[in-house]
Write a protein that holds these residues in place. Structure first.
Motif, short mmCIF file in Angstrom:
data_model
loop_
_atom_site.label_atom_id
_atom_site.label_comp_id
_atom_site.label_asym_id
_atom_site.label_seq_id
_atom_site.Cartn_x
_atom_site.Cartn_y
_atom_site.Cartn_z
N VAL A 12 -7.85 0.37 2.26
CA VAL A 12 -8.56 -0.25 1.14
C VAL A 12 -8.05 -1.68 1.02
N VAL A 13 -8.99 -2.66 1.12
CA VAL A 13 -8.63 -4.08 1.03
C VAL A 13 -9.20 -4.62 -0.28
N GLU A 14 -8.33 -4.92 -1.24
CA GLU A 14 -8.77 -5.33 -2.58
C GLU A 14 -7.68 -6.16 -3.22
N ASP A 15 -8.05 -7.38 -3.71
CA ASP A 15 -7.04 -8.26 -4.31
C ASP A 15 -6.73 -7.90 -5.75
N SER A 16 -7.60 -7.14 -6.42
CA SER A 16 -7.34 -6.72 -7.80
C SER A 16 -6.50 -5.45 -7.80
N PRO A 17 -5.25 -5.49 -8.29
CA PRO A 17 -4.41 -4.28 -8.30
C PRO A 17 -5.06 -3.12 -9.06
N THR A 18 -5.76 -3.45 -10.17
CA THR A 18 -6.38 -2.39 -10.97
C THR A 18 -7.49 -1.71 -10.19
N GLN A 19 -8.37 -2.52 -9.54
CA GLN A 19 -9.48 -1.96 -8.77
C GLN A 19 -8.96 -1.21 -7.55
N ALA A 20 -7.94 -1.76 -6.90
CA ALA A 20 -7.37 -1.10 -5.72
C ALA A 20 -6.79 0.26 -6.09
N GLU A 21 -6.07 0.31 -7.22
CA GLU A 21 -5.47 1.58 -7.66
C GLU A 21 -6.54 2.59 -8.04
N TYR A 22 -7.63 2.10 -8.65
CA TYR A 22 -8.75 2.98 -9.03
C TYR A 22 -9.34 3.65 -7.78
N ILE A 23 -9.63 2.83 -6.73
CA ILE A 23 -10.19 3.38 -5.50
C ILE A 23 -9.18 4.31 -4.82
N ARG A 24 -7.93 3.88 -4.78
CA ARG A 24 -6.89 4.69 -4.12
C ARG A 24 -6.76 6.07 -4.75
N ARG A 25 -6.76 6.12 -6.07
CA ARG A 25 -6.60 7.41 -6.76
C ARG A 25 -7.78 8.34 -6.48
N ILE A 26 -9.00 7.77 -6.46
CA ILE A 26 -10.18 8.60 -6.17
C ILE A 26 -10.06 9.22 -4.78
N LEU A 27 -9.67 8.42 -3.80
CA LEU A 27 -9.56 8.91 -2.43
C LEU A 27 -8.39 9.87 -2.26
N LEU A 28 -7.26 9.59 -2.94
CA LEU A 28 -6.09 10.49 -2.85
C LEU A 28 -6.41 11.86 -3.41
N ARG A 29 -7.15 11.89 -4.55
CA ARG A 29 -7.51 13.18 -5.14
C ARG A 29 -8.38 14.01 -4.19
N GLU A 30 -9.13 13.33 -3.33
CA GLU A 30 -9.97 14.04 -2.36
C GLU A 30 -9.17 14.47 -1.14
N GLY A 31 -7.92 14.00 -1.03
CA GLY A 31 -7.05 14.43 0.06
C GLY A 31 -6.91 13.45 1.20
N ASN A 33 -5.64 10.11 3.31
CA ASN A 33 -4.43 9.31 3.45
C ASN A 33 -4.84 7.84 3.27
N VAL A 34 -4.27 7.13 2.30
CA VAL A 34 -4.78 5.81 1.91
C VAL A 34 -3.68 4.77 1.99
N THR A 35 -4.02 3.60 2.59
CA THR A 35 -3.16 2.42 2.57
C THR A 35 -3.93 1.29 1.88
N VAL A 36 -3.23 0.45 1.12
CA VAL A 36 -3.87 -0.64 0.38
C VAL A 36 -3.34 -1.97 0.89
N ALA A 37 -4.26 -2.92 1.13
CA ALA A 37 -3.90 -4.30 1.49
C ALA A 37 -4.52 -5.24 0.46
N SER A 38 -3.80 -6.33 0.13
CA SER A 38 -4.23 -7.20 -0.95
C SER A 38 -5.22 -8.28 -0.51
N ASP A 39 -5.37 -8.52 0.81
CA ASP A 39 -6.35 -9.50 1.30
C ASP A 39 -6.60 -9.25 2.79
N GLY A 40 -7.48 -10.13 3.40
CA GLY A 40 -7.86 -9.93 4.79
C GLY A 40 -6.70 -10.02 5.75
#
Length: 428
Positions: A12-31, A33-40
């Motif tokens: 997940v590539v997202e500069d907004s920590p709030t939006q990144a965490e929102y997407i990450r939690r949705i995907l984690l709940r589905e099972g 494996n998620v990594t987050v990057a803050s930009d390209g």
């Protein structure tokens, strides 16, 4: 096909920590494996360290944005890339397709739409639902096959016109949402004004109730003091008049000296009544404060003629939150024990602590109080003297939030027990 979501690694590539965490939690709940990057740039570095099955990237980011990231990924990999867009302009789709994007997620999105898009992009069978066969495109959604002979130019024009319609609808929805936000803000201001008005009215009602309680309390005190001064002082004046009559008569029933002694005793009782009514009038007029209990006992004992009685205080470090009149309580109890205990030599003051309260015991070694009188001793008018000393004591303690009872044995001396609730005492 993947055996389970735990085998799937998403970036997940997202500069907004709030939006990144929102997407990450949705995907984690589905099972997943998620990594987050803050930009390209951070995303490209992560790709050098890990293998990903799908990349979800925002478009607008500082440094390297989503379009540039997508082009860089296509130079080195065929990993599916889904771009997140706010659907403001049809050009977003064209630029996304030109940069090599495989799909789009439209903001704002709910968890279900995000998960459906991810599932479709990862579904190997889904790739076979659209097949190119020369100049034909065979589409098979919902297990129904359609053969499309339109040119790519026609398909792109239809796509763009449909997308433009969606953009317009989205803008209309956005405008409607903005209007709703404006109305909601006005309603919120109105609710706050109503709340303020309600708070003001509530404060006024509470203030009026407080004043009414104080007025009733003052009226009750006035009636009680009137009753005390009228009844008890009149009795003592009758005593004085009676002894003076006896002394003036020639019958010799009483000597002049005896009459003077009795008259002085009655005068002292009147003085005591006046002092007690003054103390009663002061109940509730002083602000409570933290008081050292041992010092209270010392001040209280100095108000009483101890007649040789020893006062032993065993309350080390005890502080109570009460009115300064509490020293009068101590004085009244000590005086009562000395006057009615008959053979009192020692008064011992101790304490016991419990989880929710503290008990202060003031115990003497006198004759004690009969069981039938234990409850009545705190009533106004009960007793051999003025009958208001222990009554006043109970009222002062009641104002402080304390309670008092007599719990001594009939033959084992009197014991006055003061109950202090938790929060109104402190042990240093």
């Amino acid at each position: 096909m993947f055996r389970d979501h735990g085998d799937i690694h998403l970036l997940v590539v997202e500069d907004s920590p709030t939006q990144a965490e929102y997407i990450r939690r949705i995907l984690l709940r589905e099972g997943y494996n998620v990594t987050v990057a803050s930009d390209g740039r951070a995303a490209l570095m992560a790709m050098g360290d890990e293998k990903f099955h799908l990349i979800i990237s925002d478009i607008i980011m500082p440094g390297m944005g989503g379009y540039d990231l997508c082009r860089r990924i296509r130079e080195i990999s065929q990993i599916p890339v889904v771009l997140v867009t706010q659907l403001f302009d049809p050009e977003d789709i064209v630029r996304g397709l030109a940069s090599g994007a495989d799909g789009f997620i439209i903001k704002p999105f709910d968890p279900a739409s995000l998960l459906n898009t991810v599932s479709d992009m990862l579904d190997e069978e889904g790739a076979a639902k659209v097949i190119e066969d020369g100049d034909l495109i065979i589409a098979a959604p919902n297990d129904q096959t359609y053969t499309i002979t339109a040119s790519r130019k026609t398909i792109l024009r239809i796509l763009l016109s449909t997308y433009a319609t969606a953009v317009n609808k989205n803008m209309e929805l956005q405008e409607a949402r903005d209007e709703l936000y404006g109305v909601n803000e006005q309603l919120q201001e109105f609710v706050e004004e109503l709340q303020q008005t309600n708070d003001d009215l509530s404060h006024e009602v509470q203030e009026r109730q407080r004043m009414e309680r104080e007025l009733l309390d003052a009226h009750r005190k006035l009636q009680l003091m009137t009753s005390i001064t009228h009844h008890d002082i009149k009795n003592q004046l009758t005593v004085i008049e009676g002894y003076l009559e006896l002394a003036a008569s020639n019958e010799g029933a009483i000597t002049t000296q005896e009459a003077i002694t009795k008259t002085r005793e009655a005068g002292r009782r009147i003085e005591r009544i006046i002092e007690l009514t003054r103390d009663f009038q002061e109940i509730g007029t002083c602000e409570p404060e933290w008081l050292d209990f041992t010092s209270l006992v010392d001040r209280g004992r100095r108000m009483v003629d101890l007649k040789g009685v020893s006062i032993i205080t065993e309350t080390p470090g005890l502080e109570v939150y009460a009115e300064p009149l509490l020293e009068k309580v101590i004085a009244n109890i000590i005086e009562n024990s000395i006057r009615h205990g008959e053979r009192v030599t020692t008064i011992r003051i101790t304490m016991e602590t419990y989880s929710d309260f503290l008990l202060i015991h003031i115990r003497d070694d006198g004759v004690g109080i009969p069981e039938s009188n234990k409850r009545r001793i705190f009533e106004q008018g009960f007793g051999r003297n003025t009958g208001i000393g222990l009554f006043l004591t109970s009222k002062i303690l009641e104002t402080c939030g304390f309670a008092i009872r007599e719990c001594g044995g009939a033959d084992g001396g009197a014991c006055f027990e003061i109950r202090v609730p938790k929060g109104l005492y402190n042990l240093r």
